[in-house]
Design an enzyme around this catalytic site. Sequence first.
Site, PDB file in Angstrom:
ATOM      1  N   SER A   1      -6.901  12.944  -4.723  1.00 44.49           N
ATOM      2  CA  SER A   1      -8.336  13.024  -5.000  1.00 44.49           C
ATOM      3  C   SER A   1      -9.022  13.949  -3.997  1.00 44.49           C
ATOM      4  CB  SER A   1      -8.961  11.632  -4.930  1.00 44.49           C
ATOM      5  OG  SER A   1      -9.019  11.198  -3.584  1.00 44.49           O
ATOM      6  N   SER A   2     -10.240  14.348  -4.336  1.00 44.54           N
ATOM      7  CA  SER A   2     -11.045  15.165  -3.412  1.00 44.54           C
ATOM      8  C   SER A   2     -11.189  14.438  -2.079  1.00 44.54           C
ATOM      9  CB  SER A   2     -12.450  15.385  -3.979  1.00 44.54           C
ATOM     10  OG  SER A   2     -12.383  15.832  -5.297  1.00 44.54           O
TER      11      SER A   2
ATOM     12  N   LEU B   1       4.320  17.401 -25.127  1.00 42.60           N
ATOM     13  CA  LEU B   1       3.502  16.571 -24.235  1.00 42.60           C
ATOM     14  C   LEU B   1       2.759  17.474 -23.262  1.00 42.60           C
ATOM     15  CD1 LEU B   1       2.772  13.788 -22.838  1.00 42.60           C
ATOM     16  CD2 LEU B   1       4.822  14.117 -21.453  1.00 42.60           C
TER      17      LEU B   1
ATOM     18  N   HIS C   1       5.499   8.085  -1.184  1.00 40.62           N
ATOM     19  CA  HIS C   1       5.072   9.155  -2.097  1.00 40.62           C
ATOM     20  C   HIS C   1       6.289   9.795  -2.771  1.00 40.62           C
ATOM     21  CE1 HIS C   1       1.045   8.563  -0.774  1.00 40.62           C
ATOM     22  NE2 HIS C   1       1.204   9.081   0.418  1.00 40.62           N
TER      23      HIS C   1
ATOM     24  N   ARG D   1       4.849   6.298   5.342  1.00 39.09           N
ATOM     25  CA  ARG D   1       4.139   6.312   4.049  1.00 39.09           C
ATOM     26  C   ARG D   1       4.651   7.399   3.109  1.00 39.09           C
ATOM     27  NH1 ARG D   1      -0.748   4.040   3.410  1.00 39.09           N
ATOM     28  NH2 ARG D   1      -1.424   5.812   2.170  1.00 39.09           N
TER      29      ARG D   1
ATOM     30  N   ARG E   1     -10.548  -0.697  -9.289  1.00 39.03           N
ATOM     31  CA  ARG E   1     -11.512   0.382  -9.020  1.00 39.03           C
ATOM     32  C   ARG E   1     -11.190   1.595  -9.892  1.00 39.03           C
ATOM     33  NH1 ARG E   1     -10.674  -1.135  -3.564  1.00 39.03           N
ATOM     34  NH2 ARG E   1      -8.898   0.260  -3.305  1.00 39.03           N
TER      35      ARG E   1
ATOM     36  N   TRP F   1      -8.322  14.372   0.982  1.00 34.98           N
ATOM     37  CA  TRP F   1      -8.229  15.378   2.055  1.00 34.98           C
ATOM     38  C   TRP F   1      -8.524  14.759   3.416  1.00 34.98           C
ATOM     39  CZ3 TRP F   1      -5.715  19.625   1.114  1.00 34.98           C
ATOM     40  CH2 TRP F   1      -5.780  20.243  -0.136  1.00 34.98           C
TER      41      TRP F   1
ATOM     42  N   ARG G   1      -3.657   1.371 -13.937  1.00 34.78           N
ATOM     43  CA  ARG G   1      -3.766   1.454 -12.486  1.00 34.78           C
ATOM     44  C   ARG G   1      -2.738   0.519 -11.883  1.00 34.78           C
ATOM     45  NH1 ARG G   1      -8.488   2.674  -8.321  1.00 34.78           N
ATOM     46  NH2 ARG G   1      -7.180   2.512  -6.489  1.00 34.78           N
TER      47      ARG G   1
ATOM     48  N   ARG H   1       1.783   1.194   0.609  1.00 42.01           N
ATOM     49  CA  ARG H   1       2.189  -0.207   0.814  1.00 42.01           C
ATOM     50  C   ARG H   1       3.663  -0.404   0.507  1.00 42.01           C
ATOM     51  NH1 ARG H   1      -2.489  -2.452  -2.739  1.00 42.01           N
ATOM     52  NH2 ARG H   1      -2.823  -0.213  -2.950  1.00 42.01           N
TER      53      ARG H   1
ATOM     54  N   ASP I   1      -1.165   4.117  -7.682  1.00 43.85           N
ATOM     55  CA  ASP I   1      -1.562   3.558  -6.379  1.00 43.85           C
ATOM     56  C   ASP I   1      -0.463   2.655  -5.832  1.00 43.85           C
ATOM     57  OD1 ASP I   1      -3.187   3.118  -4.224  1.00 43.85           O
ATOM     58  OD2 ASP I   1      -4.500   1.691  -5.240  1.00 43.85           O
TER      59      ASP I   1
HETATM   60  C1  FPP Z   1      -1.924   6.510  -3.831  1.00 40.09           C
HETATM   61  O1  FPP Z   1      -1.165   5.570  -3.110  1.00 40.09           O
HETATM   62  C2  FPP Z   1      -1.112   7.676  -4.088  1.00 40.09           C
HETATM   63  C3  FPP Z   1      -1.392   8.940  -3.725  1.00 40.09           C
HETATM   64  C4  FPP Z   1      -2.613   9.305  -2.966  1.00 40.09           C
HETATM   65  C5  FPP Z   1      -0.466  10.049  -3.977  1.00 40.09           C
HETATM   66  C6  FPP Z   1       0.166  10.059  -5.348  1.00 40.09           C
HETATM   67  C7  FPP Z   1       1.284  11.003  -5.300  1.00 40.09           C
HETATM   68  C8  FPP Z   1       2.481  10.813  -5.838  1.00 40.09           C
HETATM   69  C9  FPP Z   1       2.850   9.679  -6.699  1.00 40.09           C
HETATM   70  C10 FPP Z   1       3.511  11.818  -5.515  1.00 40.09           C
HETATM   71  C11 FPP Z   1       4.133  12.507  -6.644  1.00 40.09           C
HETATM   72  C12 FPP Z   1       3.178  13.117  -7.585  1.00 40.09           C
HETATM   73  C13 FPP Z   1       3.474  14.184  -8.336  1.00 40.09           C
HETATM   74  C14 FPP Z   1       2.542  14.628  -9.376  1.00 40.09           C
HETATM   75  C15 FPP Z   1       4.709  14.933  -8.169  1.00 40.09           C
HETATM   76  P1  FPP Z   1      -1.628   5.205  -1.634  1.00 40.09           P
HETATM   77  O2  FPP Z   1      -0.988   6.153  -0.697  1.00 40.09           O
HETATM   78  O3  FPP Z   1      -3.113   5.160  -1.557  1.00 40.09           O
HETATM   79  O4  FPP Z   1      -1.024   3.765  -1.490  1.00 40.09           O
HETATM   80  P2  FPP Z   1      -1.633   2.572  -0.635  1.00 40.09           P
HETATM   81  O5  FPP Z   1      -2.905   2.159  -1.309  1.00 40.09           O
HETATM   82  O6  FPP Z   1      -0.558   1.519  -0.743  1.00 40.09           O
HETATM   83  O7  FPP Z   1      -1.827   3.058   0.765  1.00 40.09           O
END
Ligand code: FPP
Length: 265
Positions: free
Chosen positions: A86-87, A152, A58, A54, A215, A90, A209, A45, A41
């Site tokens: 997550s589901s 692994l 990622h 954003r 959460r 979307w 986390r 941010r 997570d």
């Molecule tokens: C949550 O942060 C993160 C995600 C919803 C996406 C996780 C994806 C990656 C780390 C990309 C790479 C993954 C792989 C497996 C190649 P957020 O966007 O909710 O952050 P925020 O809470 O700061 O808005």
Amino acid sequence: MTTQPHTPAPKRNIPADLTVDADVLDGYTGAVPRHVAVIMDGNGRWATSRGMPRLRGHHAGADSVRRTVEACRYLGVEVLTLYAFSSQNWARPEDEVAGLMTLFDLYIRRERKRLNKNDVRLRVIGDREKLSPKLRSSIADLEGHLAHNSELLLQVAVSYGGREEIVRAARLLAEAAIRGEIDPSEIDESIFSSMLYTGGQPDPDLVIRTSGELRVSNFLLWQLAYSEFHVTETLWPDFDERHFVEALNAFGNRERRFGKTGAQV
Ligand code: FPP
């Protein structure tokens, strides 16, 4: 399946082109969890605080994925489960969802060689039907390519929800009962677990986390029953081997009682 962490395994087949600092990982001398699960997570941010879109967060998060895979592989963790989408994700803005799907595809192509060289197997869990046929086929292709690897298991949760997984398991069992393949009175925890995506695997010993939120967010709801939690304020794109060792140290200092008293364990 509830498990105890095993003692540190001798390090085998250490990857030659490690990009994480082995000295930092060698600093950890405690029990190594068999299964580590991570709620990644804070990507959004991380990017927003730098004035970036954003999606850049990622992309930076994908580098943390590579570091964490290497760290687990080096220390002898058997299963690493990452919550990638997550589901409920979307429902995010269309361009962010599309960008994440493109990133998953990019990761699959970019990391193919490295994962294979490092003896890592891949498994994607979640509702694949919702993914594009192209992404589904890239995933299946890489899973097949890495299927013989054994050091692994990298398990990536995409279009995944813990409640959805439990409902799916219940449906599969009901269908088996209707076909006469199972007697409902025989259904116990072990049979139920076997119908989850993670059937046959040890439950996560440690859940990490990032970004400080307290959460579970619909992640591995059944499997986390006795997992130890470590929450760090660090945002996922900043997470590196130092933070991983910090999480392991916190884990190594816990007493896992599985419902018993301290005197019993
Ligand atoms: C949550 O942060 C993160 C995600 C919803 C996406 C996780 C994806 C990656 C780390 C990309 C790479 C993954 C792989 C497996 C190649 P957020 O966007 O909710 O952050 P925020 O809470 O700061 O808005």
